[in-house]
Design an enzyme around this catalytic site. Structure first.
Site, PDB file in Angstrom:
ATOM      1  N   GLU A   1       6.193 -42.607  -6.693  1.00  0.00           N
ATOM      2  CA  GLU A   1       5.254 -42.096  -7.694  1.00  0.00           C
ATOM      3  C   GLU A   1       5.917 -40.995  -8.495  1.00  0.00           C
ATOM      4  O   GLU A   1       5.692 -40.853  -9.686  1.00  0.00           O
ATOM      5  CB  GLU A   1       3.994 -41.549  -7.014  1.00  0.00           C
ATOM      6  CG  GLU A   1       2.813 -41.365  -7.970  1.00  0.00           C
ATOM      7  CD  GLU A   1       2.805 -40.008  -8.674  1.00  0.00           C
ATOM      8  OE1 GLU A   1       2.112 -39.889  -9.684  1.00  0.00           O
ATOM      9  OE2 GLU A   1       3.482 -39.078  -8.212  1.00  0.00           O
TER      10      GLU A   1
ATOM     11  N   ASP B   1       6.218 -40.289  -1.202  1.00  0.00           N
ATOM     12  CA  ASP B   1       7.412 -39.584  -1.693  1.00  0.00           C
ATOM     13  C   ASP B   1       7.051 -38.200  -2.221  1.00  0.00           C
ATOM     14  O   ASP B   1       5.914 -37.940  -2.618  1.00  0.00           O
ATOM     15  CB  ASP B   1       8.150 -40.400  -2.770  1.00  0.00           C
ATOM     16  CG  ASP B   1       7.298 -40.700  -3.992  1.00  0.00           C
ATOM     17  OD1 ASP B   1       6.107 -41.029  -3.820  1.00  0.00           O
ATOM     18  OD2 ASP B   1       7.815 -40.591  -5.117  1.00  0.00           O
TER      19      ASP B   1
HETATM   20 ZN   LIG Z   1       1.448 -36.752  -6.493  1.00  0.00          ZN
END
Ligand SMILES: [Zn+2]
Length: 380
Positions: A138, A73
């Site tokens: 994340e 992501d």
């Molecule tokens: Zn990162």
């Protein structure tokens, strides 16, 4: 001179950048990785938790396990008009490749895959096992990503001995800094209660601002610690205070504040909370305090993994990296508590999360060689 844009790792990086994988949408990135890994003999598992897609891939059943970890992501591009080139259209300009995720951290992912391909072509019968732990959450809340994958592995007694996280750790040149730990992050959400009143009659009110002011001063005076060999001093920062009701002649009934600790291994979240409570309790103040723990600090002690990473960097650049615990939190906080040694090595982080994020193309190729060297040093 050969055209570096046609290198396999650059090709894969461009493919990943083209997929607009804004958290938690993986946008097919993990499918691309899975196809390559399956061809290499990895057993690939997609672990879906709510709207987050995670990938756990493993090749071999022996110990020790060397795992590469990271995220597909990216943070949103912001105003696309401000970008020099469209954020999801990888574009070469001079020595650089532009695109959202170019540095954080699709370069790391592409380098891992191609390093694995090169390593396995040369050493198909290496010792131990290889693994990949990839999440699409994340940059977001990070609740259904690496944390849940680690829970899954723990439940079936699957362990990771060493982990290389491909986060952009470098500051000026590739490999000048590797992260061997991170500070902890703990937030406090405070409410101080009082009694609202007319500003002209303070004797009939109880102003929470007045009650909180000395506590705030004291919290700023505490010398939390001096840091230690691996960590800078613990820092206490207030990020928000609000109280007034918007009228100039009314004192408020309530004050709310939010503060954050970035803390060293001299503290745990429990010991910090206890210390803060003792400061509050020394004052006559009605308050409520809720805590949010983003992550305890972690540290990988010097040993085989740090040696291998340093050696791999030295072999490619001629320099020895600085071992640092700086920066924000990373998913290493979820992997390290399982007893795993975690080191972060990735490209230069100057443009991450910014408009015109970019990476030096040569660095992606060198990073691939560094990852391959780490495998050679750990598993042969
Ligand atoms: Zn990162």
């Amino acid at each position: 001179m050969t055209d570096i844009s046609s290198e396999p790792v650059v090709d894969l990086l461009c493919d990943l950048i083209r997929r607009p994988s804004v958290t938690p949408d993986d946008a097919g990135c993990q499918l691309v990785l899975t196809e390559r890994l399956t061809q290499l003999g990895f057993v690939c598992e997609t672990l879906q938790f709510n709207d987050v897609t995670n990938l756990w891939a493993r090749r071999g059943s022996e110990s020790p396990v060397l795992c590469f970890a990271g995220h597909t992501d990216v943070v949103p591009p912001g105003s696309k008009d401000e970008w020099r080139y469209p954020p999801f259209e990888p574009t070469f300009d001079g020595d650089f490749l532009y695109g959202r995720g170019a540095a954080d951290m699709k370069s790391g992912l592409a380098a891992m895959i191609v390093a694995l391909e090169n390593f396995l072509a040369a050493y198909p019968n290496h010792g131990g096992s290889l693994a990949l732990l990839i999440t699409s959450d994340e940059e977001g809340r990070a609740r259904d990503g690496t944390l849940k994958v680690m829970d899954t592995l723990r439940a079936r007694n699957e362990t990771i001995d060493w982990c290389v996280l491909g986060e952009p750790s470098s500051q000026h040149t590739l490999g000048d800094i590797v992260r061997i730990g991170r500070r902890g992050s703990l937030s406090g959400m405070l409410t101080v209660h009082g009694v609202q009143g007319h500003v002209a009659f303070p004797q009939h009110a109880d102003n929470p601002i007045r009650r909180f002011a000395p506590v705030l001063a004291e919290l700023h005076e505490v010398q939390w610690d001096d840091g230690n060999e691996h960590f800078p001093p613990t820092s206490f920062q207030v990020v928000d205070i609000r109280a007034g009701i918007g009228a100039p002649n009314v004192t408020p009934a309530e004050l709310s504040a939010r503060f954050n600790f970035r803390y060293s291994t001299e503290w745990t979240h429990e010991s910090l909370q206890k210390k803060v409570a003792s400061v509050f309790d020394a004052h006559d103040i009605g308050y409520e305090l809720n805590w949010h723990l983003s992550g305890e600090p972690f540290l990988t002690e010097p040993g085989q993994l740090i040696d291998a990473v340093s050696q791999a960097i030295h072999a490619e650049t001629g320099s020895t990296p600085e071992l640092s615990t700086g920066g924000g939190t990373s998913d290493g906080r979820f992997i390290s508590p399982a007893g795993t040694d975690v080191v972060e090595l990735g490209p230069v982080n100057a443009s991450i999360h910014k408009i015109d994020e970019h990476v030096k193309v040569e660095d992606v190729i060198t990073l691939t060689r560094m990852y391959q060297r780490i495998m050679e040093l750990m598993l042969l």
